[in-house]
Design a protein around this motif. Structure first.
Motif, PDB file in Angstrom:
ATOM      1  N   UNK A  96       0.873  -1.163   0.000  1.00 54.35           N
ATOM      2  CA  UNK A  96       0.000   0.000   0.000  1.00 54.35           C
ATOM      3  C   UNK A  96       0.914   1.219   0.000  1.00 54.35           C
ATOM      4  N   UNK A  97       0.776   2.064  -0.981  1.00 48.45           N
ATOM      5  CA  UNK A  97       1.684   3.191  -1.102  1.00 48.45           C
ATOM      6  C   UNK A  97       1.330   4.281  -0.105  1.00 48.45           C
ATOM      7  N   UNK A  98       2.338   4.891   0.466  1.00 53.17           N
ATOM      8  CA  UNK A  98       2.146   6.049   1.329  1.00 53.17           C
ATOM      9  C   UNK A  98       1.619   7.215   0.499  1.00 53.17           C
ATOM     10  N   UNK A  99       0.818   8.080   1.113  1.00 44.35           N
ATOM     11  CA  UNK A  99       0.280   9.231   0.396  1.00 44.35           C
ATOM     12  C   UNK A  99       1.405  10.136  -0.103  1.00 44.35           C
ATOM     13  N   UNK A 100       2.522  10.197   0.631  1.00 41.34           N
ATOM     14  CA  UNK A 100       3.647  11.019   0.168  1.00 41.34           C
ATOM     15  C   UNK A 100       4.231  10.455  -1.119  1.00 41.34           C
ATOM     16  N   UNK A 101       4.285   9.126  -1.238  1.00 41.27           N
ATOM     17  CA  UNK A 101       4.783   8.509  -2.471  1.00 41.27           C
ATOM     18  C   UNK A 101       3.845   8.804  -3.635  1.00 41.27           C
ATOM     19  N   UNK A 102       2.527   8.775  -3.349  1.00 45.89           N
ATOM     20  CA  UNK A 102       1.549   9.091  -4.388  1.00 45.89           C
ATOM     21  C   UNK A 102       1.738  10.527  -4.878  1.00 45.89           C
ATOM     22  N   UNK A 103       1.962  11.432  -3.932  1.00 43.86           N
ATOM     23  CA  UNK A 103       2.121  12.841  -4.289  1.00 43.86           C
ATOM     24  C   UNK A 103       3.401  13.062  -5.094  1.00 43.86           C
ATOM     25  N   UNK A 104       4.486  12.462  -4.635  1.00 47.27           N
ATOM     26  CA  UNK A 104       5.768  12.619  -5.340  1.00 47.27           C
ATOM     27  C   UNK A 104       5.694  12.009  -6.736  1.00 47.27           C
ATOM     28  N   UNK A 105       5.027  10.846  -6.849  1.00 52.74           N
ATOM     29  CA  UNK A 105       4.883  10.208  -8.166  1.00 52.74           C
ATOM     30  C   UNK A 105       4.094  11.083  -9.124  1.00 52.74           C
ATOM     31  N   UNK A 106       3.207  11.915  -8.589  1.00 51.07           N
ATOM     32  CA  UNK A 106       2.424  12.818  -9.425  1.00 51.07           C
ATOM     33  C   UNK A 106       3.098  14.155  -9.672  1.00 51.07           C
ATOM     34  N   UNK A 107       4.340  14.272  -9.216  1.00 51.22           N
ATOM     35  CA  UNK A 107       5.098  15.503  -9.465  1.00 51.22           C
ATOM     36  C   UNK A 107       4.926  16.566  -8.405  1.00 51.22           C
ATOM     37  N   UNK A 108       4.295  16.235  -7.270  1.00 48.40           N
ATOM     38  CA  UNK A 108       4.066  17.213  -6.222  1.00 48.40           C
ATOM     39  C   UNK A 108       5.080  17.112  -5.095  1.00 48.40           C
ATOM     40  N   UNK A 109       4.988  18.048  -4.155  1.00 51.94           N
ATOM     41  CA  UNK A 109       5.814  18.053  -2.958  1.00 51.94           C
ATOM     42  C   UNK A 109       4.907  17.825  -1.754  1.00 51.94           C
ATOM     43  N   UNK A 110       5.247  16.834  -0.954  1.00 51.77           N
ATOM     44  CA  UNK A 110       4.393  16.476   0.179  1.00 51.77           C
ATOM     45  C   UNK A 110       4.695  17.329   1.411  1.00 51.77           C
ATOM     46  N   UNK A 111       3.625  17.730   2.088  1.00 51.59           N
ATOM     47  CA  UNK A 111       3.718  18.342   3.408  1.00 51.59           C
ATOM     48  C   UNK A 111       2.457  17.953   4.163  1.00 51.59           C
ATOM     49  N   UNK A 112       2.421  18.229   5.462  1.00 51.13           N
ATOM     50  CA  UNK A 112       1.227  17.841   6.209  1.00 51.13           C
ATOM     51  C   UNK A 112       1.039  18.696   7.446  1.00 51.13           C
ATOM     52  N   UNK A 113      -0.188  18.699   7.957  1.00 51.86           N
ATOM     53  CA  UNK A 113      -0.532  19.310   9.238  1.00 51.86           C
ATOM     54  C   UNK A 113      -1.039  18.205  10.151  1.00 51.86           C
ATOM     55  N   UNK A 114      -0.379  18.040  11.293  1.00 53.95           N
ATOM     56  CA  UNK A 114      -0.832  17.048  12.271  1.00 53.95           C
ATOM     57  C   UNK A 114      -1.871  17.716  13.163  1.00 53.95           C
ATOM     58  N   UNK A 115      -3.132  17.300  13.027  1.00 48.87           N
ATOM     59  CA  UNK A 115      -4.226  17.911  13.773  1.00 48.87           C
ATOM     60  C   UNK A 115      -4.490  17.221  15.100  1.00 48.87           C
ATOM     61  N   UNK A 116      -4.151  15.932  15.191  1.00 47.59           N
ATOM     62  CA  UNK A 116      -4.376  15.181  16.418  1.00 47.59           C
ATOM     63  C   UNK A 116      -3.400  14.016  16.470  1.00 47.59           C
ATOM     64  N   UNK A 117      -2.824  13.785  17.657  1.00 45.00           N
ATOM     65  CA  UNK A 117      -1.960  12.619  17.866  1.00 45.00           C
ATOM     66  C   UNK A 117      -2.038  12.287  19.348  1.00 45.00           C
ATOM     67  N   UNK A 118      -2.827  11.262  19.682  1.00 44.53           N
ATOM     68  CA  UNK A 118      -3.118  11.006  21.084  1.00 44.53           C
ATOM     69  C   UNK A 118      -3.475   9.543  21.326  1.00 44.53           C
TER      70      UNK A 118
END
Length: 249
Positions: A96-118
């Motif tokens: 199962x591909x990571x979303x970052x790999x999907x984004x990079x494969x499509x020519x994009x740059x991955x970033x994220x906002x962590x809204x919750x981690x608990x």
């Protein structure tokens, strides 16, 4: 009762505090199938026999057999008995591909906002979905993944602490949850359910969606051997995402 049955019964009772009884029964049956004690297309012990062997209620065994039938391990014939299902082709490795790999494969740059981690405790439904006792600890993360600064996925994920005990200590701005979980052990099974729906206002704001745009939702559970590793809801703006998957036999 044979020596093997006594040993299995002792093992079930020893693990009673670790998972629900019906899940322990399922594990007991799967282990006998995998070990060849119960070969494919042969009849297994009756509900009463299994209940007596494991010293548990018949209703618990009935639930386990029903779920194993739904999962494809067993075939139940009314008035005849329960049989091991014929072997089906299966994948020994699931990618199962990571979303970052999907984004990079499509020519994009991955970033994220962590809204919750608990850490939270499981609700009755989540307990059932993840094979845990109600009220058991579970890790919960909500992360918005972006491509070139534009939100592409809202990942609402529950993680079994037994699979990734250090999950809450990770910096998911530098590694995605999928990438981290891949390091913890092999994913041997996955379940996907996909639906299109209109998001609520909170989801729409997090994904920066227009008022009338629908979203594509992937409900995913993953297993590592017989352990439910994760349960995730992955929400995407329909105009920005095309689902894809790759499987290796």
């Amino acid at each position: 009762m044979s020596a093997g049955d006594i040993a299995n019964s002792d093992a079930v009772r020893k693990n009673e505090s670790m998972s629900p009884l019906f899940q322990q029964v399922k594990n007991y049956i799967i282990e006998r199938i995998d070990s060849g004690v119960w070969e494919e297309e042969t009849r297994i012990s009756s509900e009463n026999q299994i209940a007596q062997t494991l010293n548990i209620s018949r209703s618990t065994v009935t639930r386990a057999l029903r779920e194993l039938t739904s999962d494809g391990y067993l075939v139940r014939i009314q008035g005849v008995g329960t049989f091991v299902a014929p072997t089906k082709p299966h994948f020994t490795h699931l990618e199962i591909r990571s979303i970052s790999d999907e984004i990079i494969a499509g020519g994009g740059k991955h970033s994220c906002d962590v809204r919750l981690l608990t850490q939270e405790v499981t609700s009755p439904q989540l307990s059932t979905d993840m094979g845990l006792h109600e009220g058991s600890p579970v890790f919960h993360s909500i992360i918005v993944h972006k491509s070139n600064g534009i939100p592409l996925q809202l990942a609402d994920r529950y993680v079994n602490p037994s699979m990734a005990p250090r999950y809450l200590l990770q910096d998911f701005r530098t590694i995605t949850p999928s990438q981290y979980l891949f390091q913890m052990g092999p994913l041997t099974e996955a379940e996907h359910k996909i639906e299109a729906l209109m998001p609520d206002q909170s989801t729409r704001e997090l994904l920066e969606m227009s008022d009338n745009e629908p979203c594509l939702v992937i409900h995913r559970r993953t297993w590592s051997n017989n352990l439910v590793a994760t349960k995730a809801t992955l929400i995407h703006p329909a105009s920005r995402f095309k689902p894809s998957g790759r499987f290796k036999p």
